[in-house]
Design a protein around this motif. Structure first.
Motif, PDB file in Angstrom:
ATOM      1  N   SER A 155       0.838  -1.206   0.000  1.00  0.00           N
ATOM      2  CA  SER A 155       0.000   0.000   0.000  1.00  0.00           C
ATOM      3  C   SER A 155       0.870   1.252   0.000  1.00  0.00           C
ATOM      4  O   SER A 155       0.590   2.219  -0.727  1.00  0.00           O
ATOM      5  CB  SER A 155      -0.910   0.003   1.229  1.00  0.00           C
ATOM      6  OG  SER A 155      -1.777  -1.107   1.235  1.00  0.00           O
ATOM      7  N   ALA A 156       1.926   1.232   0.788  1.00  0.00           N
ATOM      8  CA  ALA A 156       2.834   2.378   0.839  1.00  0.00           C
ATOM      9  C   ALA A 156       3.450   2.650  -0.526  1.00  0.00           C
ATOM     10  O   ALA A 156       3.568   3.812  -0.946  1.00  0.00           O
ATOM     11  CB  ALA A 156       3.933   2.129   1.876  1.00  0.00           C
ATOM     12  N   ALA A 157       3.834   1.598  -1.239  1.00  0.00           N
ATOM     13  CA  ALA A 157       4.432   1.782  -2.558  1.00  0.00           C
ATOM     14  C   ALA A 157       3.451   2.444  -3.523  1.00  0.00           C
ATOM     15  O   ALA A 157       3.801   3.382  -4.255  1.00  0.00           O
ATOM     16  CB  ALA A 157       4.907   0.440  -3.118  1.00  0.00           C
TER      17      ALA A 157
ATOM     18  N   TYR B 119      -8.357  -1.764   9.130  1.00  0.00           N
ATOM     19  CA  TYR B 119      -8.546  -2.747   8.062  1.00  0.00           C
ATOM     20  C   TYR B 119      -7.712  -2.399   6.831  1.00  0.00           C
ATOM     21  O   TYR B 119      -7.276  -1.265   6.638  1.00  0.00           O
ATOM     22  CB  TYR B 119     -10.024  -2.890   7.688  1.00  0.00           C
ATOM     23  CG  TYR B 119     -10.639  -1.748   6.914  1.00  0.00           C
ATOM     24  CD1 TYR B 119     -10.790  -1.819   5.534  1.00  0.00           C
ATOM     25  CD2 TYR B 119     -11.113  -0.605   7.559  1.00  0.00           C
ATOM     26  CE1 TYR B 119     -11.382  -0.779   4.818  1.00  0.00           C
ATOM     27  CE2 TYR B 119     -11.705   0.431   6.866  1.00  0.00           C
ATOM     28  CZ  TYR B 119     -11.832   0.335   5.483  1.00  0.00           C
ATOM     29  OH  TYR B 119     -12.407   1.364   4.786  1.00  0.00           O
ATOM     30  N   ALA B 120      -7.508  -3.431   6.020  1.00  0.00           N
ATOM     31  CA  ALA B 120      -6.815  -3.286   4.739  1.00  0.00           C
ATOM     32  C   ALA B 120      -7.825  -3.531   3.623  1.00  0.00           C
ATOM     33  O   ALA B 120      -8.750  -4.336   3.775  1.00  0.00           O
ATOM     34  CB  ALA B 120      -5.670  -4.294   4.653  1.00  0.00           C
ATOM     35  N   TRP B 121      -7.630  -2.834   2.508  1.00  0.00           N
ATOM     36  CA  TRP B 121      -8.618  -2.830   1.415  1.00  0.00           C
ATOM     37  C   TRP B 121      -7.893  -3.050   0.100  1.00  0.00           C
ATOM     38  O   TRP B 121      -6.767  -2.585  -0.084  1.00  0.00           O
ATOM     39  CB  TRP B 121      -9.317  -1.477   1.433  1.00  0.00           C
ATOM     40  CG  TRP B 121     -10.282  -1.214   0.319  1.00  0.00           C
ATOM     41  CD1 TRP B 121     -11.635  -1.425   0.329  1.00  0.00           C
ATOM     42  CD2 TRP B 121      -9.984  -0.635  -0.970  1.00  0.00           C
ATOM     43  NE1 TRP B 121     -12.181  -1.023  -0.871  1.00  0.00           N
ATOM     44  CE2 TRP B 121     -11.194  -0.547  -1.685  1.00  0.00           C
ATOM     45  CE3 TRP B 121      -8.807  -0.201  -1.587  1.00  0.00           C
ATOM     46  CZ2 TRP B 121     -11.267  -0.032  -2.981  1.00  0.00           C
ATOM     47  CZ3 TRP B 121      -8.874   0.304  -2.886  1.00  0.00           C
ATOM     48  CH2 TRP B 121     -10.090   0.390  -3.561  1.00  0.00           C
TER      49      TRP B 121
ATOM     50  N   ALA C  25      -8.369 -11.569  -6.151  1.00  0.00           N
ATOM     51  CA  ALA C  25      -9.092 -10.704  -5.212  1.00  0.00           C
ATOM     52  C   ALA C  25      -8.223 -10.187  -4.073  1.00  0.00           C
ATOM     53  O   ALA C  25      -8.604  -9.256  -3.370  1.00  0.00           O
ATOM     54  CB  ALA C  25     -10.278 -11.472  -4.633  1.00  0.00           C
ATOM     55  N   VAL C  26      -7.056 -10.787  -3.893  1.00  0.00           N
ATOM     56  CA  VAL C  26      -6.150 -10.406  -2.807  1.00  0.00           C
ATOM     57  C   VAL C  26      -4.872  -9.876  -3.444  1.00  0.00           C
ATOM     58  O   VAL C  26      -4.405 -10.431  -4.449  1.00  0.00           O
ATOM     59  CB  VAL C  26      -5.860 -11.625  -1.898  1.00  0.00           C
ATOM     60  CG1 VAL C  26      -4.841 -11.293  -0.823  1.00  0.00           C
ATOM     61  CG2 VAL C  26      -7.156 -12.124  -1.263  1.00  0.00           C
TER      62      VAL C  26
ATOM     63  N   GLY D 149      -3.734   5.599  -8.431  1.00  0.00           N
ATOM     64  CA  GLY D 149      -5.141   5.458  -8.074  1.00  0.00           C
ATOM     65  C   GLY D 149      -5.527   4.016  -7.803  1.00  0.00           C
ATOM     66  O   GLY D 149      -6.594   3.735  -7.268  1.00  0.00           O
ATOM     67  N   TRP D 150      -4.660   3.084  -8.191  1.00  0.00           N
ATOM     68  CA  TRP D 150      -4.906   1.658  -7.994  1.00  0.00           C
ATOM     69  C   TRP D 150      -4.140   1.168  -6.773  1.00  0.00           C
ATOM     70  O   TRP D 150      -3.457   1.925  -6.107  1.00  0.00           O
ATOM     71  CB  TRP D 150      -4.476   0.865  -9.225  1.00  0.00           C
ATOM     72  CG  TRP D 150      -5.323   1.128 -10.409  1.00  0.00           C
ATOM     73  CD1 TRP D 150      -5.021   1.939 -11.471  1.00  0.00           C
ATOM     74  CD2 TRP D 150      -6.624   0.612 -10.671  1.00  0.00           C
ATOM     75  NE1 TRP D 150      -6.061   1.957 -12.365  1.00  0.00           N
ATOM     76  CE2 TRP D 150      -7.050   1.150 -11.904  1.00  0.00           C
ATOM     77  CE3 TRP D 150      -7.475  -0.248  -9.974  1.00  0.00           C
ATOM     78  CZ2 TRP D 150      -8.300   0.843 -12.457  1.00  0.00           C
ATOM     79  CZ3 TRP D 150      -8.712  -0.557 -10.532  1.00  0.00           C
ATOM     80  CH2 TRP D 150      -9.111  -0.013 -11.760  1.00  0.00           C
ATOM     81  N   GLY D 151      -4.247  -0.113  -6.545  1.00  0.00           N
ATOM     82  CA  GLY D 151      -3.444  -0.739  -5.510  1.00  0.00           C
ATOM     83  C   GLY D 151      -4.133  -0.801  -4.171  1.00  0.00           C
ATOM     84  O   GLY D 151      -5.158  -0.162  -3.935  1.00  0.00           O
ATOM     85  N   PRO D 152      -3.572  -1.590  -3.278  1.00  0.00           N
ATOM     86  CA  PRO D 152      -4.159  -1.769  -1.952  1.00  0.00           C
ATOM     87  C   PRO D 152      -4.011  -0.524  -1.090  1.00  0.00           C
ATOM     88  O   PRO D 152      -3.206   0.363  -1.391  1.00  0.00           O
ATOM     89  CB  PRO D 152      -3.358  -2.939  -1.375  1.00  0.00           C
ATOM     90  CG  PRO D 152      -2.052  -2.897  -2.094  1.00  0.00           C
ATOM     91  CD  PRO D 152      -2.341  -2.368  -3.462  1.00  0.00           C
ATOM     92  N   ARG D 153      -4.792  -0.478  -0.018  1.00  0.00           N
ATOM     93  CA  ARG D 153      -4.730   0.629   0.934  1.00  0.00           C
ATOM     94  C   ARG D 153      -4.922   0.087   2.350  1.00  0.00           C
ATOM     95  O   ARG D 153      -5.628  -0.887   2.568  1.00  0.00           O
ATOM     96  CB  ARG D 153      -5.827   1.673   0.666  1.00  0.00           C
ATOM     97  CG  ARG D 153      -5.729   2.402  -0.667  1.00  0.00           C
ATOM     98  CD  ARG D 153      -4.534   3.324  -0.737  1.00  0.00           C
ATOM     99  NE  ARG D 153      -4.537   4.144  -1.937  1.00  0.00           N
ATOM    100  CZ  ARG D 153      -3.960   3.822  -3.097  1.00  0.00           C
ATOM    101  NH1 ARG D 153      -3.352   2.660  -3.227  1.00  0.00           N
ATOM    102  NH2 ARG D 153      -3.993   4.643  -4.123  1.00  0.00           N
ATOM    103  N   ILE D 154      -4.304   0.799   3.300  1.00  0.00           N
ATOM    104  CA  ILE D 154      -4.535   0.551   4.718  1.00  0.00           C
ATOM    105  C   ILE D 154      -5.412   1.675   5.258  1.00  0.00           C
ATOM    106  O   ILE D 154      -5.146   2.856   5.007  1.00  0.00           O
ATOM    107  CB  ILE D 154      -3.205   0.518   5.501  1.00  0.00           C
ATOM    108  CG1 ILE D 154      -2.307  -0.631   5.030  1.00  0.00           C
ATOM    109  CG2 ILE D 154      -3.475   0.420   7.007  1.00  0.00           C
ATOM    110  CD1 ILE D 154      -2.785  -2.006   5.402  1.00  0.00           C
TER     111      ILE D 154
END
Length: 198
Positions: free
Chosen positions: A17-19, A35-37, A128-129, A26-31
């Motif tokens: 997420s940090a990267a 929770y993580a998304w 999905a992950v 605009g894409w990629g995971p987030r904290i």
């Protein structure tokens, strides 16, 4: 895929997420707090809710889930995702796909292990992950954002996060080749995840 321990998946999700945040993607995971998304660009996604007492819930869905297709279009029963789950696995910690009947997997972490209902949902997790299956997967995904020359720095950041001792300097280092990086935003992802030493 074998799901890593809660500690490992959380650390990998956070550095990834940090990267993405650091390069202003605009894409990629987030904290987020607690929770993580993640949403992929193929309409698959998941959330990882972390609860007090070393508990967590990982749930989400694949847009082309064979399990849901069989249920909704093939007359098969819906996948058994929740048999045996504790009372705290409920709407408040499930991926929002739950509202539309589109959750195709749900795992809960308790007593130092992942558990699931009766249906084998291991084939549902891939898209999905985010790529958190191994340290190498995560570092490869990080360098896809921060550049091929940052592998060692990304590895260092992940190792620090896994010890809950990542530093702001570790975060800044992976963006040395990225002009105008949002280093503060990236650092905040690790702070929200509880993996940063100030």
């Amino acid at each position: 895929e074998t799901v890593p321990t809660l500690h490992d998946i959380w650390a990998r999700w956070a550095v990834l997420s940090a990267a993405y945040v650091g390069v202003r993607s605009g894409w990629g995971p987030r904290i987020h707090p607690g929770y993580a998304w993640f949403e992929s660009d193929h309409r698959s996604g998941s959330t990882l809710f972390v609860l007090p007492g070393e508990r967590a819930v990982l749930s989400g869905g694949r847009w082309n889930s064979a399990l849901l297709d069989a249920a909704y279009n093939g007359g098969q029963p819906l996948p058994d995702l929740y048999t045996g789950s504790p009372a705290w696995v409920n709407d408040s910690v499930l991926n929002t796909r739950n509202r539309n009947g589109l959750v195709s997997f749900c795992l809960w972490w308790a007593n130092d292990q992942w558990c699931r209902g009766a249906t084998d949902t291991s084939g549902e997790l891939g898209d999905a992950v985010p790529p958190v299956w191994s340290p190498a997967d995560t570092v490869r995904a990080m360098t896809s954002q921060t550049g091929p020359d940052t592998t060692d720095r990304c590895t260092t950041l992940l190792a620090g996060a896994a010890r809950r001792q990542a530093t702001p300097d570790d975060v800044a280092a992976i963006f040395a080749d990225t002009p105008n990086a949002d280093v503060d935003g990236a650092t905040n992802q690790l702070s929200l995840a509880g993996l940063l030493v100030i």
